[in-house]
Scaffold this active site. Sequence first.
Site, PDB file in Angstrom:
ATOM      1  N   PHE A   1       0.813  -1.226   0.000  1.00 54.60           N
ATOM      2  CA  PHE A   1       0.000   0.000   0.000  1.00 54.60           C
ATOM      3  C   PHE A   1       0.842   1.270   0.000  1.00 54.60           C
ATOM      4  CE2 PHE A   1       0.960  -0.034   4.552  1.00 54.60           C
ATOM      5  CZ  PHE A   1       1.085   1.324   4.821  1.00 54.60           C
TER       6      PHE A   1
ATOM      7  N   LYS B   1      -1.222  -7.297  -9.137  1.00 55.49           N
ATOM      8  CA  LYS B   1      -2.195  -7.370  -8.023  1.00 55.49           C
ATOM      9  C   LYS B   1      -1.762  -6.298  -7.018  1.00 55.49           C
ATOM     10  CE  LYS B   1      -3.135  -8.468  -4.327  1.00 55.49           C
ATOM     11  NZ  LYS B   1      -3.560  -7.448  -3.317  1.00 55.49           N
TER      12      LYS B   1
ATOM     13  N   GLU C   1      -4.967  -3.840  -1.840  1.00 53.40           N
ATOM     14  CA  GLU C   1      -6.418  -3.622  -1.821  1.00 53.40           C
ATOM     15  C   GLU C   1      -6.786  -2.400  -0.981  1.00 53.40           C
ATOM     16  OE1 GLU C   1      -4.527  -5.897  -0.465  1.00 53.40           O
ATOM     17  OE2 GLU C   1      -5.562  -7.180   0.977  1.00 53.40           O
ATOM     18  N   ARG C   2      -5.777  -1.808  -0.289  1.00 52.35           N
ATOM     19  CA  ARG C   2      -6.112  -0.675   0.584  1.00 52.35           C
ATOM     20  C   ARG C   2      -6.131   0.660  -0.156  1.00 52.35           C
ATOM     21  NH1 ARG C   2      -2.531  -2.091   5.813  1.00 52.35           N
ATOM     22  NH2 ARG C   2      -1.473  -3.566   4.464  1.00 52.35           N
TER      23      ARG C   2
ATOM     24  N   GLU D   1       9.275  -3.869  12.855  1.00 52.99           N
ATOM     25  CA  GLU D   1       9.121  -2.743  11.938  1.00 52.99           C
ATOM     26  C   GLU D   1       7.811  -2.047  12.329  1.00 52.99           C
ATOM     27  OE1 GLU D   1       7.928  -3.639   7.873  1.00 52.99           O
ATOM     28  OE2 GLU D   1       9.144  -1.983   7.141  1.00 52.99           O
TER      29      GLU D   1
ATOM     30  N   SER E   1       5.438  -6.926   3.256  1.00 52.74           N
ATOM     31  CA  SER E   1       6.025  -7.243   4.561  1.00 52.74           C
ATOM     32  C   SER E   1       6.788  -8.576   4.498  1.00 52.74           C
ATOM     33  CB  SER E   1       4.921  -7.304   5.610  1.00 52.74           C
ATOM     34  OG  SER E   1       3.982  -8.291   5.235  1.00 52.74           O
TER      35      SER E   1
ATOM     36  N   CYS F   1       9.643   1.803   3.337  1.00 55.25           N
ATOM     37  CA  CYS F   1      10.547   0.703   3.698  1.00 55.25           C
ATOM     38  C   CYS F   1      11.968   1.223   3.889  1.00 55.25           C
ATOM     39  CB  CYS F   1      10.521  -0.380   2.634  1.00 55.25           C
ATOM     40  SG  CYS F   1      11.209   0.196   1.103  1.00 55.25           S
TER      41      CYS F   1
HETATM   42  P1  NAD Z   1       1.616  -6.612   3.013  1.00 52.59           P
HETATM   43  O1  NAD Z   1       2.657  -7.659   3.081  1.00 52.59           O
HETATM   44  O2  NAD Z   1       0.503  -6.637   4.016  1.00 52.59           O
HETATM   45  O3  NAD Z   1       0.880  -6.641   1.581  1.00 52.59           O
HETATM   46  C1  NAD Z   1       1.614  -6.646   0.385  1.00 52.59           C
HETATM   47  C2  NAD Z   1       0.802  -7.364  -0.689  1.00 52.59           C
HETATM   48  O4  NAD Z   1       0.610  -8.733  -0.285  1.00 52.59           O
HETATM   49  C3  NAD Z   1      -0.589  -6.768  -0.912  1.00 52.59           C
HETATM   50  O5  NAD Z   1      -0.863  -6.752  -2.295  1.00 52.59           O
HETATM   51  C4  NAD Z   1      -1.507  -7.732  -0.180  1.00 52.59           C
HETATM   52  O6  NAD Z   1      -2.782  -7.832  -0.755  1.00 52.59           O
HETATM   53  C5  NAD Z   1      -0.772  -9.063  -0.290  1.00 52.59           C
HETATM   54  N1  NAD Z   1      -1.026  -9.945   0.858  1.00 52.59           N
HETATM   55  C6  NAD Z   1      -1.246  -9.563   2.143  1.00 52.59           C
HETATM   56  N2  NAD Z   1      -1.436 -10.645   2.921  1.00 52.59           N
HETATM   57  C7  NAD Z   1      -1.343 -11.732   2.112  1.00 52.59           C
HETATM   58  C8  NAD Z   1      -1.434 -13.134   2.341  1.00 52.59           C
HETATM   59  N3  NAD Z   1      -1.680 -13.643   3.556  1.00 52.59           N
HETATM   60  N4  NAD Z   1      -1.267 -13.964   1.295  1.00 52.59           N
HETATM   61  C9  NAD Z   1      -1.018 -13.473   0.062  1.00 52.59           C
HETATM   62  N5  NAD Z   1      -0.923 -12.138  -0.208  1.00 52.59           N
HETATM   63  C10 NAD Z   1      -1.071 -11.277   0.798  1.00 52.59           C
HETATM   64  O7  NAD Z   1       2.369  -5.204   3.027  1.00 52.59           O
HETATM   65  P2  NAD Z   1       1.751  -3.751   3.156  1.00 52.59           P
HETATM   66  O8  NAD Z   1       1.253  -3.547   4.556  1.00 52.59           O
HETATM   67  O9  NAD Z   1       0.828  -3.488   2.037  1.00 52.59           O
HETATM   68  O10 NAD Z   1       3.054  -2.858   2.910  1.00 52.59           O
HETATM   69  C11 NAD Z   1       3.950  -2.495   3.921  1.00 52.59           C
HETATM   70  C12 NAD Z   1       5.131  -3.433   3.975  1.00 52.59           C
HETATM   71  O11 NAD Z   1       5.800  -3.437   2.717  1.00 52.59           O
HETATM   72  C13 NAD Z   1       6.190  -2.992   4.972  1.00 52.59           C
HETATM   73  O12 NAD Z   1       6.668  -4.138   5.636  1.00 52.59           O
HETATM   74  C14 NAD Z   1       7.271  -2.376   4.108  1.00 52.59           C
HETATM   75  O13 NAD Z   1       8.564  -2.389   4.664  1.00 52.59           O
HETATM   76  C15 NAD Z   1       7.191  -3.243   2.917  1.00 52.59           C
HETATM   77  N6  NAD Z   1       7.790  -2.599   1.765  1.00 52.59           N
HETATM   78  C16 NAD Z   1       9.012  -3.042   1.362  1.00 52.59           C
HETATM   79  C17 NAD Z   1       9.636  -2.434   0.305  1.00 52.59           C
HETATM   80  C18 NAD Z   1      10.987  -2.910  -0.151  1.00 52.59           C
HETATM   81  O14 NAD Z   1      11.404  -2.485  -1.211  1.00 52.59           O
HETATM   82  N7  NAD Z   1      11.674  -3.757   0.575  1.00 52.59           N
HETATM   83  C19 NAD Z   1       9.020  -1.373  -0.366  1.00 52.59           C
HETATM   84  C20 NAD Z   1       7.765  -0.955   0.059  1.00 52.59           C
HETATM   85  C21 NAD Z   1       7.160  -1.587   1.138  1.00 52.59           C
END
Ligand code: NAD
Length: 498
Positions: free
Chosen positions: A148, A172, A175-176, A382, A225, A280
């Site tokens: 998101f 994909k 969704e937020r 984090e 994450s 991140c």
């Molecule tokens: P998230 O992991 O909750 O979601 C990321 C994606 O995974 C979304 O599209 C979501 O729909 C999907 N997802 C969530 N739960 C799932 C599941 N159980 N099974 C399959 N798919 C699932 O992350 P977020 O809260 O949207 O974003 C924040 C996180 O992203 C932070 O941890 C941040 O550090 C990380 N991030 C990392 C980078 C990097 O380059 N390393 C860059 C941006 C964000």
Amino acid sequence: MTVVGHLINGQITNEGERTQDIYNPSTGEVSKQVALASKATVEEAIAAAQAAYPEWRNTPAIKRARVMFKFKDLLEQNADKICALIGEEHGKISHDAAGELQRGIENVEYACCAPELLKGEHSKNVAPNIDSWSEFQPLGVVAGITPFNFPAMVPLWMYPMAIVCGNCFILKPSERDPSSTLFIAQLLKEAGLPDGVMNVVNGDKQAVDTLLNDERIKAVSFVGSTPIAEYIYSTANANGKRCQALGGAKNHAIVMPDADMDNAVAQLLGAAFGSSGERCMALSVAVAVGDAAADALVSKMQEAMKGLKIGPCHDADNDFGPVITQQHQQKVFAYIDSAEKQGADIVVDGRNPSIDGYENGFYVGGTLIDRVTPEMDSYNAEIFGPVLQVVRVDTMQGAMDLIDNHEYGNGTCIFTRDGEAARYFSDHIQVGMVGINIPLPVPVAYHSFGGWKRSLFGDLHAYGPDAVRFYTKRKTITQRWPSAGVREGAQFSMPTMS
Ligand code: NAD
């Protein structure tokens, strides 16, 4: 209420599926809903991409790149609308959204170099009358799953390069806050991209699992994450797919006793609190070397934080806005509570922000916590909020050990005037992206982005030169055209040039 749908084969669709509320974090109100794709919808998108692939694969790279030139223009022309959509659903302030979009556009610019990047390698006469070359062929249908916090930029890390390399793409998004992502993808059609090459399916785990388990998907790029990154990586690998999965972070800045403290405080202020700490690469831990440096850092930071302006996304005077959801706001508060219970000093407390007229928004005030130790929960997790923690150590080596022992290794920074110390730090620290007096060392589009340790699963980093390698497979061809009448007999030993 508006339901944000999918982009499949050039059409927006939204077929009576499950839905989820989308919030405006600045006000706390539900603003739209998003459709959550069923397995059948995702399979329809994959089929559309599969059908578009043969023609797109054979389209000359220069023609593919021309689509990206036009796409870049359209992104610039529509920048205000895109930034407004980001603000409404993510909550980031317009100047921050504009920075995110610009970083995304720079990835589109790099993708315009596709004809140069895909030239391959050629060797004439590897043996008499034998030539050999390597070329980079597309993989087929590939997928991206994004978080998101950068709804415009992170998808743009992925699909422009995947597409110019000749692949078809299924995205994909989170969704937020899906609206800006969907709007941007629609611009590709106006830029001349054939239907089916780029598809967007909104959804949750069901959509992701469909992509991970479908054998027509050849590669998966993920950003999110760490627990989900690990799941995506292991599932994609078990299913024989190429995968890069970028995860979470805990980025430390070392503040050396010789640092220009006013500069360090100004840099830390933006890097810790910009975008409400939901980056991140946010600097969430300042490691002060020596008590004198720590005392100066904490008192100057406390003073600087009095000027922080927090409020709704549309007011460009604000430094940062709300966090993404009420649930996330409560999670950030809980980490501040736990630091207090475990003995840290809450120097500036953001648990009771008061934003006139926006009392239901998901705000967290800038928070400064001193005397944090590595055993504390708030140090290890984090937090992903506007919270800066200060850890006090006696030596630079102590600071480096702290960073190296943390499970994440995304970004880090050192503030110092000592070139020798900076060089030693950048050479030895176990982190993927390093800043020297640079608080957010996010690589530019023509260098690749990626952390170490549990911040990235996979071998190749995101965007830049690594993306060309990730979205193509190498084929090496060796050819001989025998001269008329010259025939060689069977050769049973391994062919060599000796
Ligand atoms: P998230 O992991 O909750 O979601 C990321 C994606 O995974 C979304 O599209 C979501 O729909 C999907 N997802 C969530 N739960 C799932 C599941 N159980 N099974 C399959 N798919 C699932 O992350 P977020 O809260 O949207 O974003 C924040 C996180 O992203 C932070 O941890 C941040 O550090 C990380 N991030 C990392 C980078 C990097 O380059 N390393 C860059 C941006 C964000």
